[in-house]
Design a protein around this motif. Structure first.
Motif, PDB file in Angstrom:
ATOM      1  N   LYS A   3       0.835  -1.207   0.000  1.00  0.00           N
ATOM      2  CA  LYS A   3       0.000   0.000   0.000  1.00  0.00           C
ATOM      3  C   LYS A   3       0.868   1.254   0.000  1.00  0.00           C
ATOM      4  O   LYS A   3       0.566   2.235  -0.668  1.00  0.00           O
ATOM      5  N   PHE A   4       1.992   1.215   0.730  1.00  0.00           N
ATOM      6  CA  PHE A   4       2.827   2.399   0.882  1.00  0.00           C
ATOM      7  C   PHE A   4       3.466   2.817  -0.453  1.00  0.00           C
ATOM      8  O   PHE A   4       3.528   3.999  -0.772  1.00  0.00           O
ATOM      9  N   LYS A   5       3.912   1.833  -1.246  1.00  0.00           N
ATOM     10  CA  LYS A   5       4.617   2.185  -2.471  1.00  0.00           C
ATOM     11  C   LYS A   5       3.687   2.795  -3.517  1.00  0.00           C
ATOM     12  O   LYS A   5       4.164   3.392  -4.491  1.00  0.00           O
ATOM     13  N   HIS A   6       2.361   2.620  -3.344  1.00  0.00           N
ATOM     14  CA  HIS A   6       1.421   3.256  -4.273  1.00  0.00           C
ATOM     15  C   HIS A   6       0.599   4.347  -3.597  1.00  0.00           C
ATOM     16  O   HIS A   6      -0.353   4.860  -4.189  1.00  0.00           O
ATOM     17  N   LEU A   7       0.985   4.695  -2.372  1.00  0.00           N
ATOM     18  CA  LEU A   7       0.221   5.696  -1.626  1.00  0.00           C
ATOM     19  C   LEU A   7       0.259   7.047  -2.330  1.00  0.00           C
ATOM     20  O   LEU A   7      -0.783   7.699  -2.522  1.00  0.00           O
ATOM     21  N   ILE A   8       1.419   7.456  -2.749  1.00  0.00           N
ATOM     22  CA  ILE A   8       1.567   8.747  -3.441  1.00  0.00           C
ATOM     23  C   ILE A   8       0.880   8.686  -4.803  1.00  0.00           C
ATOM     24  O   ILE A   8       0.243   9.645  -5.246  1.00  0.00           O
ATOM     25  N   TYR A   9       1.019   7.525  -5.463  1.00  0.00           N
ATOM     26  CA  TYR A   9       0.383   7.340  -6.772  1.00  0.00           C
ATOM     27  C   TYR A   9      -1.131   7.499  -6.654  1.00  0.00           C
ATOM     28  O   TYR A   9      -1.760   8.220  -7.442  1.00  0.00           O
ATOM     29  N   ASP A  10      -1.697   6.826  -5.657  1.00  0.00           N
ATOM     30  CA  ASP A  10      -3.159   6.911  -5.464  1.00  0.00           C
ATOM     31  C   ASP A  10      -3.583   8.330  -5.144  1.00  0.00           C
ATOM     32  O   ASP A  10      -4.618   8.821  -5.645  1.00  0.00           O
ATOM     33  N   TYR A  11      -2.810   9.025  -4.329  1.00  0.00           N
ATOM     34  CA  TYR A  11      -3.147  10.404  -3.960  1.00  0.00           C
ATOM     35  C   TYR A  11      -3.130  11.313  -5.192  1.00  0.00           C
ATOM     36  O   TYR A  11      -4.019  12.143  -5.385  1.00  0.00           O
ATOM     37  N   LEU A  12      -2.125  11.137  -6.041  1.00  0.00           N
ATOM     38  CA  LEU A  12      -2.012  11.981  -7.237  1.00  0.00           C
ATOM     39  C   LEU A  12      -3.134  11.702  -8.235  1.00  0.00           C
ATOM     40  O   LEU A  12      -3.688  12.622  -8.852  1.00  0.00           O
ATOM     41  N   VAL A  13      -3.462  10.425  -8.391  1.00  0.00           N
ATOM     42  CA  VAL A  13      -4.561  10.071  -9.308  1.00  0.00           C
ATOM     43  C   VAL A  13      -5.869  10.658  -8.812  1.00  0.00           C
ATOM     44  O   VAL A  13      -6.665  11.220  -9.577  1.00  0.00           O
ATOM     45  N   ASN A  14      -6.111  10.533  -7.493  1.00  0.00           N
ATOM     46  CA  ASN A  14      -7.340  11.085  -6.901  1.00  0.00           C
ATOM     47  C   ASN A  14      -7.367  12.609  -7.000  1.00  0.00           C
ATOM     48  O   ASN A  14      -8.433  13.231  -6.957  1.00  0.00           O
ATOM     49  N   SER A  15      -6.172  13.220  -7.144  1.00  0.00           N
ATOM     50  CA  SER A  15      -6.102  14.687  -7.261  1.00  0.00           C
ATOM     51  C   SER A  15      -6.269  15.153  -8.702  1.00  0.00           C
ATOM     52  O   SER A  15      -6.138  16.338  -8.994  1.00  0.00           O
ATOM     53  N   GLY A  16      -6.428  14.209  -9.599  1.00  0.00           N
ATOM     54  CA  GLY A  16      -6.681  14.568 -10.988  1.00  0.00           C
ATOM     55  C   GLY A  16      -5.471  14.501 -11.883  1.00  0.00           C
ATOM     56  O   GLY A  16      -5.543  14.886 -13.057  1.00  0.00           O
ATOM     57  N   VAL A  17      -4.325  14.029 -11.367  1.00  0.00           N
ATOM     58  CA  VAL A  17      -3.118  13.885 -12.184  1.00  0.00           C
ATOM     59  C   VAL A  17      -3.250  12.610 -13.014  1.00  0.00           C
ATOM     60  O   VAL A  17      -3.782  11.597 -12.539  1.00  0.00           O
ATOM     61  N   SER A  18      -2.755  12.639 -14.242  1.00  0.00           N
ATOM     62  CA  SER A  18      -2.871  11.464 -15.107  1.00  0.00           C
ATOM     63  C   SER A  18      -2.110  10.289 -14.501  1.00  0.00           C
ATOM     64  O   SER A  18      -1.185  10.468 -13.714  1.00  0.00           O
ATOM     65  N   GLU A  19      -2.481   9.084 -14.918  1.00  0.00           N
ATOM     66  CA  GLU A  19      -1.884   7.871 -14.349  1.00  0.00           C
ATOM     67  C   GLU A  19      -0.395   7.789 -14.676  1.00  0.00           C
ATOM     68  O   GLU A  19       0.414   7.396 -13.835  1.00  0.00           O
TER      69      GLU A  19
END
Length: 413
Positions: A3-19
């Motif tokens: 979960k930790f290694k994708h925590l920032i990824y998930d936050y950015l995606v939820n903020s509207g940043v492209s995958e």
């Protein structure tokens, strides 16, 4: 950790940043965080290890631990834990970038090989420096053995690194190296020759560090200061340094003065040439005159008594000086020099003392002094020898003899 290694990824995606952008930013942030952790851990461990070694070195009676610090052993060992951390977390940092993960992991494994070699080199250099402080190892070519080991270690490390980079199994890679072994032997020809030579030099005890050697072919005349795999360094008496290939010690002829240094004296072997037409039989008046020389007074009295009794017993006609037995000025001179050398304070009386006559030459009759000075130091030795020959040369006229000298020719213009 998943979960930790994708925590920032998930936050950015939820903020509207492209995958894609989120994946790159996630990897970059994790990489920066990992590098920061590695730097901090490396700094802390390095400081702790160096401090611990320093404290231990202060309490220890041996200087081995001091040499460990000098050769940076704690510093190199400190890099091991940060490297293990990097190997552990790189797969998580590059989880979404497999190609990057493979390249970084290979780079870290190659670095691990280099780090292993650095640690081994530091330990071996420490061992070398320590052994050189011990009397029994001080004159041994330890550098050569360490260099040979490190050459094979580096060769193995390079092959391992290539095997890792190319994904070829190590054993298969080594087997393939057999095909180019001839090239390897050609490249390392001097190293192999030096290795064999250093072993023979050590086993046969031909040269030690500190020996005085003379190697005319290379213009070397001085003390050996270093013996390594490829070269032997000689500090000449004029303080210049001559470098000699190690294998030359077994392929060429040189002179090692250790036998003289370890003996009880240094040899004096020098002759003066006596003019042959100055040699004569001695008359009674001559003997009476020579008897004033104190060193041979007793000898002349004893010898003349024996000679007179022999001539009288055999009814020798002494009207002609040549008849019967006689003393000669050259013989008495030899006896004088022999007695003088035997009484000289700088000559070792337990070693050979001889004044001998060599074969006559066109430059006169050589009278050679063969003895050993007690003092082996070069300056003192030269002074002693000069002092002896100063006296000998000055003594020659007292025996009605002459030193041979080539005639001087003058040309007029």
């Amino acid at each position: 950790m998943e979960k930790f290694k994708h925590l920032i990824y998930d936050y950015l995606v939820n903020s509207g940043v492209s995958e894609d952008a989120s994946a790159y930013l996630n990897m970059l942030i994790l990489l920066v965080g990992l590098l920061l952790i590695i730097f901090i851990v490396d700094f802390i461990i390095r400081k702790l290890l160096i401090s611990a070694f320093s404290q231990f070195a202060k309490r220890s009676k041996t200087n081995f631990d001091d040499l460990l610090i000098t050769n940076k052993v704690p510093r190199n060992i400190a890099h091991i834990i940060p490297l293990l951390i990097a190997l552990e977390f790189v797969p998580d940092v590059f989880a979404d970038f497999y190609n990057f993960e493979v390249i970084i992991e290979k780079g870290l494994k190659v670095f691990a090989i280099l780090l292993t070699l650095w640690v081994a080199r530091s330990l071996l250099n420490t061992l070398k420096d320590y052994l050189k402080t011990l009397p029994r190892f001080k004159d041994k070519p330890i550098d050569s053995y360490i260099q040979v080991f490190m050459i094979f270690a580096w060769l193995g490390g390079i092959m391992s690194a290539i095997a890792i980079i190319t994904d070829i199994p190590f054993l298969k890679f080594v087997t393939g190296m057999g095909a180019i072994s001839a090239v390897v032997i050609l490249v390392f020809k001097d190293t192999i020759l030096g290795f064999v030579a250093s072993i023979q030099v050590s086993i046969n005890d031909m040269v030690r560090i500190g020996d005085w050697i003379t190697f005319e072919k290379y213009g070397a005349d001085g003390d050996v200061i270093e013996i390594n795999l490829a070269t032997v360094k000689v500090q000449n008496f004029d303080k210049t340094i001559t470098t000699i290939p190690t294998y030359a010690l077994i392929s060429d002829s040189f002179k090692n003065w250790r036998g003289m240094t370890n003996s009880d004296g240094r040899r004096i072997k020098r002759a003066i040439n006596i003019k042959q037409d100055s040699i004569k039989n001695l008359s009674e008046d001559d003997i009476k005159a020579y008897s004033k020389i104190e060193l041979i007074r007793a000898y002349l009295e004893s010898r003349q008594k024996d000679i007179s009794e022999f001539n009288k017993t055999n009814a020798v006609n002494k009207e002609l000086l040549l008849n019967g037995r006689n003393l000669t000025n050259i013989g008495v001179f030899r006896k004088y020099i022999q007695t003088y050398i035997e009484n000289h304070s700088a000559i070792n009386k337990d070693m050979t003392i001889m004044v001998r006559q060599l074969a006559p030459t066109v430059q006169g009759l050589p009278i050679e002094i063969y003895a050993f000075s007690s003092d082996k130091r070069w300056v003192n030795y030269e002074y002693i020898m000069a002092d002896i020959f100063d006296h000998v040369l000055a003594s020659v006229p007292y025996f009605d003899l002459e030193i041979f000298e080539l005639p001087t020719t003058f040309s007029s213009h």
